[in-house]
Design a protein around this motif. Structure first.
Motif, PDB file in Angstrom:
ATOM      1  N   ILE A  14       0.854  -1.188   0.000  1.00  0.00           N
ATOM      2  CA  ILE A  14       0.000   0.000   0.000  1.00  0.00           C
ATOM      3  C   ILE A  14       0.889   1.238   0.000  1.00  0.00           C
ATOM      4  O   ILE A  14       1.799   1.363   0.824  1.00  0.00           O
ATOM      5  CB  ILE A  14      -0.952   0.011   1.208  1.00  0.00           C
ATOM      6  N   PHE A  15       0.593   2.105  -0.956  1.00  0.00           N
ATOM      7  CA  PHE A  15       1.342   3.355  -1.117  1.00  0.00           C
ATOM      8  C   PHE A  15       0.418   4.519  -0.805  1.00  0.00           C
ATOM      9  O   PHE A  15      -0.745   4.525  -1.204  1.00  0.00           O
ATOM     10  CB  PHE A  15       1.856   3.484  -2.553  1.00  0.00           C
ATOM     11  N   GLN A  16       0.961   5.487  -0.092  1.00  0.00           N
ATOM     12  CA  GLN A  16       0.234   6.719   0.180  1.00  0.00           C
ATOM     13  C   GLN A  16       1.019   7.854  -0.453  1.00  0.00           C
ATOM     14  O   GLN A  16       2.196   8.050  -0.135  1.00  0.00           O
ATOM     15  CB  GLN A  16       0.080   6.945   1.679  1.00  0.00           C
ATOM     16  N   ASN A  17       0.365   8.555  -1.384  1.00  0.00           N
ATOM     17  CA  ASN A  17       1.018   9.622  -2.146  1.00  0.00           C
ATOM     18  C   ASN A  17       2.347   9.147  -2.737  1.00  0.00           C
ATOM     19  O   ASN A  17       3.357   9.851  -2.711  1.00  0.00           O
ATOM     20  CB  ASN A  17       1.200  10.877  -1.296  1.00  0.00           C
ATOM     21  N   GLY A  18       2.343   7.908  -3.262  1.00  0.00           N
ATOM     22  CA  GLY A  18       3.486   7.378  -3.988  1.00  0.00           C
ATOM     23  C   GLY A  18       4.578   6.755  -3.145  1.00  0.00           C
ATOM     24  O   GLY A  18       5.586   6.306  -3.678  1.00  0.00           O
ATOM     25  N   ARG A  19       4.401   6.696  -1.823  1.00  0.00           N
ATOM     26  CA  ARG A  19       5.410   6.118  -0.930  1.00  0.00           C
ATOM     27  C   ARG A  19       4.822   4.930  -0.177  1.00  0.00           C
ATOM     28  O   ARG A  19       3.676   4.965   0.286  1.00  0.00           O
ATOM     29  CB  ARG A  19       5.913   7.153   0.084  1.00  0.00           C
ATOM     30  N   LEU A  20       5.628   3.864  -0.029  1.00  0.00           N
ATOM     31  CA  LEU A  20       5.175   2.649   0.643  1.00  0.00           C
ATOM     32  C   LEU A  20       4.893   2.917   2.116  1.00  0.00           C
ATOM     33  O   LEU A  20       5.742   3.467   2.816  1.00  0.00           O
ATOM     34  CB  LEU A  20       6.236   1.556   0.517  1.00  0.00           C
ATOM     35  N   VAL A  21       3.701   2.534   2.563  1.00  0.00           N
ATOM     36  CA  VAL A  21       3.352   2.683   3.973  1.00  0.00           C
ATOM     37  C   VAL A  21       3.179   1.334   4.662  1.00  0.00           C
ATOM     38  O   VAL A  21       3.346   1.237   5.877  1.00  0.00           O
ATOM     39  CB  VAL A  21       2.094   3.558   4.190  1.00  0.00           C
ATOM     40  N   THR A  22       2.846   0.289   3.904  1.00  0.00           N
ATOM     41  CA  THR A  22       2.734  -1.040   4.510  1.00  0.00           C
ATOM     42  C   THR A  22       2.881  -2.106   3.428  1.00  0.00           C
ATOM     43  O   THR A  22       2.595  -1.853   2.251  1.00  0.00           O
ATOM     44  CB  THR A  22       1.413  -1.203   5.293  1.00  0.00           C
ATOM     45  N   LYS A  23       3.326  -3.278   3.849  1.00  0.00           N
ATOM     46  CA  LYS A  23       3.475  -4.404   2.931  1.00  0.00           C
ATOM     47  C   LYS A  23       3.124  -5.685   3.661  1.00  0.00           C
ATOM     48  O   LYS A  23       3.191  -5.744   4.895  1.00  0.00           O
ATOM     49  CB  LYS A  23       4.907  -4.488   2.382  1.00  0.00           C
ATOM     50  N   ALA A  24       2.742  -6.706   2.905  1.00  0.00           N
ATOM     51  CA  ALA A  24       2.444  -8.017   3.474  1.00  0.00           C
ATOM     52  C   ALA A  24       2.777  -9.058   2.425  1.00  0.00           C
ATOM     53  O   ALA A  24       2.541  -8.852   1.233  1.00  0.00           O
ATOM     54  CB  ALA A  24       0.976  -8.112   3.871  1.00  0.00           C
TER      55      ALA A  24
END
Length: 70
Positions: free
Chosen positions: A55-65
């Motif tokens: 999940i990216f917020q404004n083009g930056r990764l915020v979480t991964k699974a």
């Protein structure tokens, strides 16, 4: 994509940096825009159905699974 690739990915990376590491653009699963924030979820799945979500917020990764990566 491998678990080693997944482990190279960290919060704050751009979408393009992550795509370069895993060697694929991923499939956009959802997108929302709220209060000036654009959130996009991508999924990348291998032939054996292992893979990851990011999940990216404004083009930056915020979480991964990850699921089933080796």
């Amino acid at each position: 994509m491998t678990k080693a690739m997944y482990l190279q990915i960290s919060e704050g990376m751009s979408y393009h940096q992550v795509a370069r590491i895993i060697g694929a653009p991923g499939e956009e699963m959802s997108r929302s825009i709220l209060a000036g924030y654009t959130n996009v979820m991508y999924q990348c799945v291998n032939n054996d159905y292992s893979g990851m979500n990011a999940i990216f917020q404004n083009g930056r990764l915020v979480t991964k699974a990850q699921f089933g990566l080796r």
